[in-house]
Design a protein around this motif. Structure first.
Motif, PDB file in Angstrom:
ATOM      1  N   VAL A  58       0.834  -1.200   0.000  1.00 27.06           N
ATOM      2  CA  VAL A  58       0.000   0.000   0.000  1.00 27.06           C
ATOM      3  C   VAL A  58       0.869   1.250   0.000  1.00 27.06           C
ATOM      4  N   LEU A  59       1.899   1.244   0.842  1.00 31.01           N
ATOM      5  CA  LEU A  59       2.795   2.402   0.914  1.00 31.01           C
ATOM      6  C   LEU A  59       3.437   2.682  -0.433  1.00 31.01           C
ATOM      7  N   LEU A  60       3.861   1.637  -1.112  1.00 28.71           N
ATOM      8  CA  LEU A  60       4.490   1.816  -2.419  1.00 28.71           C
ATOM      9  C   LEU A  60       3.479   2.266  -3.464  1.00 28.71           C
ATOM     10  N   PHE A  61       2.330   1.636  -3.485  1.00 30.75           N
ATOM     11  CA  PHE A  61       1.320   1.944  -4.505  1.00 30.75           C
ATOM     12  C   PHE A  61       0.788   3.375  -4.348  1.00 30.75           C
ATOM     13  N   PHE A  62       0.566   3.797  -3.100  1.00 32.64           N
ATOM     14  CA  PHE A  62       0.001   5.123  -2.850  1.00 32.64           C
ATOM     15  C   PHE A  62       1.066   6.109  -2.354  1.00 32.64           C
ATOM     16  N   TRP A  63       2.335   5.847  -2.683  1.00 29.86           N
ATOM     17  CA  TRP A  63       3.421   6.651  -2.135  1.00 29.86           C
ATOM     18  C   TRP A  63       3.232   8.148  -2.388  1.00 29.86           C
ATOM     19  N   ARG A  64       2.899   8.512  -3.603  1.00 32.01           N
ATOM     20  CA  ARG A  64       2.721   9.935  -3.927  1.00 32.01           C
ATOM     21  C   ARG A  64       1.570  10.542  -3.128  1.00 32.01           C
ATOM     22  N   ASP A  65       0.471   9.799  -3.038  1.00 28.89           N
ATOM     23  CA  ASP A  65      -0.677  10.289  -2.264  1.00 28.89           C
ATOM     24  C   ASP A  65      -0.304  10.463  -0.788  1.00 28.89           C
ATOM     25  N   VAL A  67       2.722  10.870   0.620  1.00 27.59           N
ATOM     26  CA  VAL A  67       3.665  11.985   0.810  1.00 27.59           C
ATOM     27  C   VAL A  67       2.922  13.316   0.725  1.00 27.59           C
ATOM     28  N   ARG A  68       2.013  13.426  -0.222  1.00 23.45           N
ATOM     29  CA  ARG A  68       1.255  14.674  -0.392  1.00 23.45           C
ATOM     30  C   ARG A  68       0.377  14.955   0.820  1.00 23.45           C
ATOM     31  N   ILE A  69      -0.276  13.902   1.338  1.00 29.72           N
ATOM     32  CA  ILE A  69      -1.155  14.066   2.495  1.00 29.72           C
ATOM     33  C   ILE A  69      -0.360  14.432   3.743  1.00 29.72           C
ATOM     34  N   VAL A  70       0.752  13.727   3.979  1.00 27.42           N
ATOM     35  CA  VAL A  70       1.586  14.005   5.158  1.00 27.42           C
ATOM     36  C   VAL A  70       2.135  15.424   5.095  1.00 27.42           C
ATOM     37  N   LYS A  71       2.624  15.810   3.932  1.00 32.11           N
ATOM     38  CA  LYS A  71       3.172  17.164   3.767  1.00 32.11           C
ATOM     39  C   LYS A  71       2.094  18.217   4.008  1.00 32.11           C
ATOM     40  N   ALA A  72       0.917  17.999   3.424  1.00 31.18           N
ATOM     41  CA  ALA A  72      -0.180  18.961   3.581  1.00 31.18           C
ATOM     42  C   ALA A  72      -0.635  19.048   5.031  1.00 31.18           C
ATOM     43  N   TRP A  73      -0.597  17.911   5.725  1.00 26.12           N
ATOM     44  CA  TRP A  73      -1.026  17.910   7.127  1.00 26.12           C
ATOM     45  C   TRP A  73      -0.085  18.748   7.992  1.00 26.12           C
ATOM     46  N   PHE A  74       1.200  18.564   7.816  1.00 24.95           N
ATOM     47  CA  PHE A  74       2.162  19.337   8.597  1.00 24.95           C
ATOM     48  C   PHE A  74       2.102  20.824   8.246  1.00 24.95           C
ATOM     49  N   VAL A  75       1.961  21.140   6.969  1.00 26.26           N
ATOM     50  CA  VAL A  75       1.861  22.544   6.552  1.00 26.26           C
ATOM     51  C   VAL A  75       0.595  23.167   7.121  1.00 26.26           C
ATOM     52  N   GLY A  76      -0.505  22.416   7.061  1.00 26.04           N
ATOM     53  CA  GLY A  76      -1.788  22.933   7.531  1.00 26.04           C
ATOM     54  C   GLY A  76      -1.846  23.183   9.020  1.00 26.04           C
ATOM     55  N   LEU A  77      -0.968  22.544   9.788  1.00 24.44           N
ATOM     56  CA  LEU A  77      -0.959  22.764  11.235  1.00 24.44           C
ATOM     57  C   LEU A  77      -0.621  24.203  11.591  1.00 24.44           C
ATOM     58  N   THR A  78       0.147  24.852  10.748  1.00 22.83           N
ATOM     59  CA  THR A  78       0.576  26.225  11.035  1.00 22.83           C
ATOM     60  C   THR A  78      -0.002  27.257  10.060  1.00 22.83           C
TER      61      THR A  78
END
Length: 279
Positions: A58-65, A67-78
């Motif tokens: 799953v991690l490999l198949f949805f890797w781009r999704d 990474v995008r979600i994790v990045k957006a979550w951290f950015v959105g916190l601030t």
């Protein structure tokens, strides 16, 4: 404990990889296969550890999704002005994972013992087939994944808890919940995959000590056998993800409903005839 053979490790790893993402219960299939062919139980810990292979898929198949979600979550916190779908998706996965984490810890012993009774598994295969059929029938399938809400995440997270019982199916429970909520079939399946990542990964890592030092009865796999089974599960799991996403885009879940009912009836017949033991 009985030492697992290499052939058993290969077969069980293949079963895990082929069934993890289909709404037919991988844990139920591992229990049935090991019980029918070898009259033993591979164990909940073996199941949890080999699931690390399918979650790696799953991690490999949805890797781009991811990474995008994790990045957006951290950015959105601030940054409030950048809290879009991916930011919300991160929160949905976190919130939805809490129930199964709590219940998994509270009922760990029951999950590894009584819940693996073949009568219960056969019953859940049939009973939840009906649930999936109803969800497929009444679900409006109107809302894409972009319309996912906090309520959707909570409800699908609660549904995921049902997968603690072998025979239910994690993807079957969460996808059915998504369909009841009006999500498109592909949207429900896609979020189901993402939702499983933290819970299954944590379960597998938590079960590693028990898998390497099993107690009680059943099949005991060595470290190399666990690794082989997990690698096989990874390869076949990756292929099954790609297949299932294409399948649900053009087909209903009724195909899996029929299979679940037939398998459940067959297992009940084997139990009634004394061919296999329920425990």
């Amino acid at each position: 404990m009985i030492d697992m053979t290499w052939l058993q490790a290969i077969i069980l790893g293949a079963v895990q990889g082929l069934t993890e993402f289909l709404p037919i219960s991988s844990s139920g299939h591992l229990r049935i296969v090991s019980g029918v062919f070898w009259n033993e139980d591979a164990g909940a810990s073996f199941t949890a550890v080999t699931q690390l292979g399918t979650e790696a898929a799953v991690l490999l198949f949805f890797w781009r999704d991811i990474v995008r979600i994790v990045k957006a979550w951290f950015v959105g916190l601030t940054k409030k002005d950048e809290r879009g779908l991916d930011y919300r998706m991160g929160w949905y996965v976190i919130i939805a994972t809490i129930p199964i984490g709590v219940l998994g810890l509270l009922f760990k012993d029951q999950i590894r013992t009584g819940a693996r009774n073949l009568y219960l598994i056969a019953f859940m295969l049939i009973a939840f087939a009906i649930v999936i059929a109803v969800a497929e029938k009444v679900g409006r399938k109107e809302r894409p994944i972009e319309k996912l809400t906090t309520r959707d995440g909570i409800v699908m997270g609660l549904a995921q808890c049902l997968a603690l019982v072998p025979g239910v199916s994690r993807s079957g429970a969460t996808t059915s919940a998504g369909l009841f909520l009006g999500l498109e079939r592909e949207a429900a399946v896609r979020f189901s995959f993402l939702l499983a990542i933290p819970a299954v990964t944590a379960s597998g890592l938590f079960s590693l000590p028990d898998a390497f030092e099993p107690v009680g009865t059943g099949l005991a796999a060595s470290g190399p056998q666990l690794l082989l089974a997990t690698v096989i599960a990874f390869g076949l799991g990756y292929a099954s993800i790609a297949w299932l996403l294409k399948f649900v885009a053009n087909h209903s879940l009724y195909w899996f409903v029929g299979y679940r009912i037939v398998l459940g009836v067959v297992v009940l017949g084997l139990l009634a005839g004394g061919v296999v033991s329920a425990t």
